[in-house]
Design a protein around this motif. Structure first.
Motif, PDB file in Angstrom:
ATOM      1  N   UNK A  17      -2.079  13.380  11.018  1.00 55.23           N
ATOM      2  CA  UNK A  17      -2.520  13.878  12.327  1.00 55.23           C
ATOM      3  C   UNK A  17      -3.985  13.526  12.582  1.00 55.23           C
ATOM      4  N   UNK A  18      -4.769  13.502  11.540  1.00 61.79           N
ATOM      5  CA  UNK A  18      -6.187  13.117  11.675  1.00 61.79           C
ATOM      6  C   UNK A  18      -6.299  11.651  12.110  1.00 61.79           C
ATOM      7  N   UNK A  60       0.850  -1.189   0.000  1.00 61.02           N
ATOM      8  CA  UNK A  60       0.000   0.000   0.000  1.00 61.02           C
ATOM      9  C   UNK A  60       0.889   1.243   0.000  1.00 61.02           C
ATOM     10  N   UNK A  61       0.441   2.302  -0.658  1.00 61.04           N
ATOM     11  CA  UNK A  61       1.151   3.576  -0.521  1.00 61.04           C
ATOM     12  C   UNK A  61       0.504   4.359   0.609  1.00 61.04           C
ATOM     13  N   UNK A  62       1.304   5.141   1.312  1.00 61.08           N
ATOM     14  CA  UNK A  62       0.809   5.769   2.537  1.00 61.08           C
ATOM     15  C   UNK A  62      -0.283   6.809   2.290  1.00 61.08           C
ATOM     16  N   UNK A  92      -9.604   5.482   9.373  1.00 60.54           N
ATOM     17  CA  UNK A  92     -10.517   6.175  10.287  1.00 60.54           C
ATOM     18  C   UNK A  92      -9.744   7.154  11.167  1.00 60.54           C
ATOM     19  N   UNK A  93     -10.398   8.203  11.563  1.00 59.06           N
ATOM     20  CA  UNK A  93      -9.772   9.211  12.432  1.00 59.06           C
ATOM     21  C   UNK A  93      -9.426   8.598  13.785  1.00 59.06           C
ATOM     22  N   UNK A 103      -3.575   4.898   1.908  1.00 54.24           N
ATOM     23  CA  UNK A 103      -3.938   4.322   3.208  1.00 54.24           C
ATOM     24  C   UNK A 103      -4.492   5.390   4.146  1.00 54.24           C
ATOM     25  N   UNK A 104      -3.819   6.526   4.213  1.00 45.50           N
ATOM     26  CA  UNK A 104      -4.262   7.597   5.099  1.00 45.50           C
ATOM     27  C   UNK A 104      -5.663   8.094   4.739  1.00 45.50           C
TER      28      UNK A 104
END
Length: 264
Positions: free
Chosen positions: A219-220, A164-166, A174-175, A169-170
Motif C-alpha cells: 500500500x505504501x 526478485x522476491x516481492x 519508492x512510495x 522489492x517492496x
C-alpha cells in the motif's frame, strides 16, 4: 516447500546450447548436471527437478510432468476481450490504461501477458519472479515465444521480468511509485482439477505467503490499489485491509482488492 533443481541439456543440444545452460546454472546458483542417457539418471538422487536447455525454449522436468512456457488461458482471455467480453481481473483495474502494474508473482506469466496486452504502449507491466527456474523459463519465453497474434507477441515483449522476491522489492521501492500491485501466490490448497497437471511447475515454484505487513508495504508503494488472487475461502480475505472481495459462484478463485488512494 523446498525442491532441489538442477540444470542440464537435451540429448540433441548443440555446444552453443550447452554453454548457455552452463552459464545459466552459474548465474542462477543452481547445480550443473552432466547429461546422461536418461533424465532419471541425470537427476540421480540429489535433485527432483531439472531445468533443461534445448534447441528451442527451456523446460522444467520432473518424473511426473514437463513445464514449458505457453500462453494457456491468457490467449483465450485476450480473444474473448477482442470480442467484447469483459475480463474479470481487468475489471478491477483503474479505469485508464496509462498505469504501471507490478505483477509481483510472475509464475507462468499469463496474468502479466493479459495486463500487458490491455495497457498496451500507454502503460507498463513489471513482473517479479523469485524462483530461479521459473524466471529462466519466463525470460526465454518472453523473448522468443512466437504466436500468430501480433498483438500478443508485442505484449509479451513489453513485459519487464526481474529475478526478485516481492518482499525485497517492496522494501526498496519508492512510495507511490507504481499504480497497481498484483499478487497471485501459490495456493496452499491447489485447485484439484489442475493439481496433477502442473507438478513440474509446482515443484519449481516458490511458496512465499502474504502477511498484513507485506500488504501494508505494498500500500505504501502503490498509488491506486492492491489486487490479490486466492481461493475464495482463504482466511487472508478476512483482513480488514480489503475493501472488496470479488467472488463468483462456481469459480474456484476470488480476487481481493485493497484501495490505496488516500491511504497514508
Amino acid at each position: 516447500m523446498n525442491h532441489h533443481i538442477g540444470v542440464t541439456i537435451s540429448l540433441d543440444a548443440s555446444e552453443e546450447v550447452r554453454q548457455k545452460a552452463m552459464m545459466a546454472a552459474n548465474i542462477l546458483h543452481l547445480p550443473w548436471k552432466e547429461r546422461k542417457a536418461t533424465l532419471g539418471e541425470t537427476c540421480a538422487s540429489d535433485c527432483d527437478c531439472l531445468l533443461i536447455y534445448t534447441k528451442q525454449l527451456p523446460e522444467i522436468w520432473t518424473k511426473d510432468s514437463i513445464y514449458r512456457f505457453h500462453l494457456g488461458t491468457a490467449e483465450l482471455r485476450i480473444k474473448q476481450m477482442k470480442r467484447g467480453v469483459q475480463d474479470r481481473l481487468l475489471a478491477l483495474l483503474p479505469p485508464r490504461k496509462d498505469i504501471v502494474i507490478v505483477d509481483a508473482t510472475f509464475g507462468a506469466g499469463r496474468d502479466a501477458t493479459v495486463f500487458s496486452w490491455y495497457v498496451g504502449n500507454a502503460g507498463k507491466v513489471i513482473s517479479l519472479e523469485k524462483s530461479a527456474a521459473l524466471w529462466a523459463i519466463g525470460k526465454e519465453g518472453l523473448a522468443q515465444f512466437s504466436d500468430s497474434d501480433k498483438d500478443v507477441i508485442e505484449a509479451l515483449r513489453r513485459i519487464e521480468l526481474y529475478h526478485y522476491d516481492f518482499v525485497s522489492w517492496l522494501l526498496k521501492a519508492q512510495s507511490k511509485s507504481v499504480d497497481v500491485i498484483y499478487f497471485d501466490t501459490m495456493f496452499k490448497h491447489p485447485v484439484k482439477r489442475n493439481a496433477n497437471h502442473i507438478e513440474a511447475f509446482r515443484k519449481s515454484a516458490c511458496y512465499d505467503t502474504l502477511q498484513e505487513s507485506i500488504l501494508l508495504e505494498a500500500c505504501r508503494v502503490a498509488r491506486e490499489c492492491i489486487i490479490v488472487k486466492e481461493r475464495s475461502f482463504s482466511p487472508l480475505f478476512k483482513n480488514e485491509l480489503f475493501t472488496k472481495i470479488d467472488s463468483k459462484r462456481g469459480q474456484s478463485t476470488a480476487y481481493g482488492v485493497i484501495t490505496c488512494k488516500n491511504r497514508k
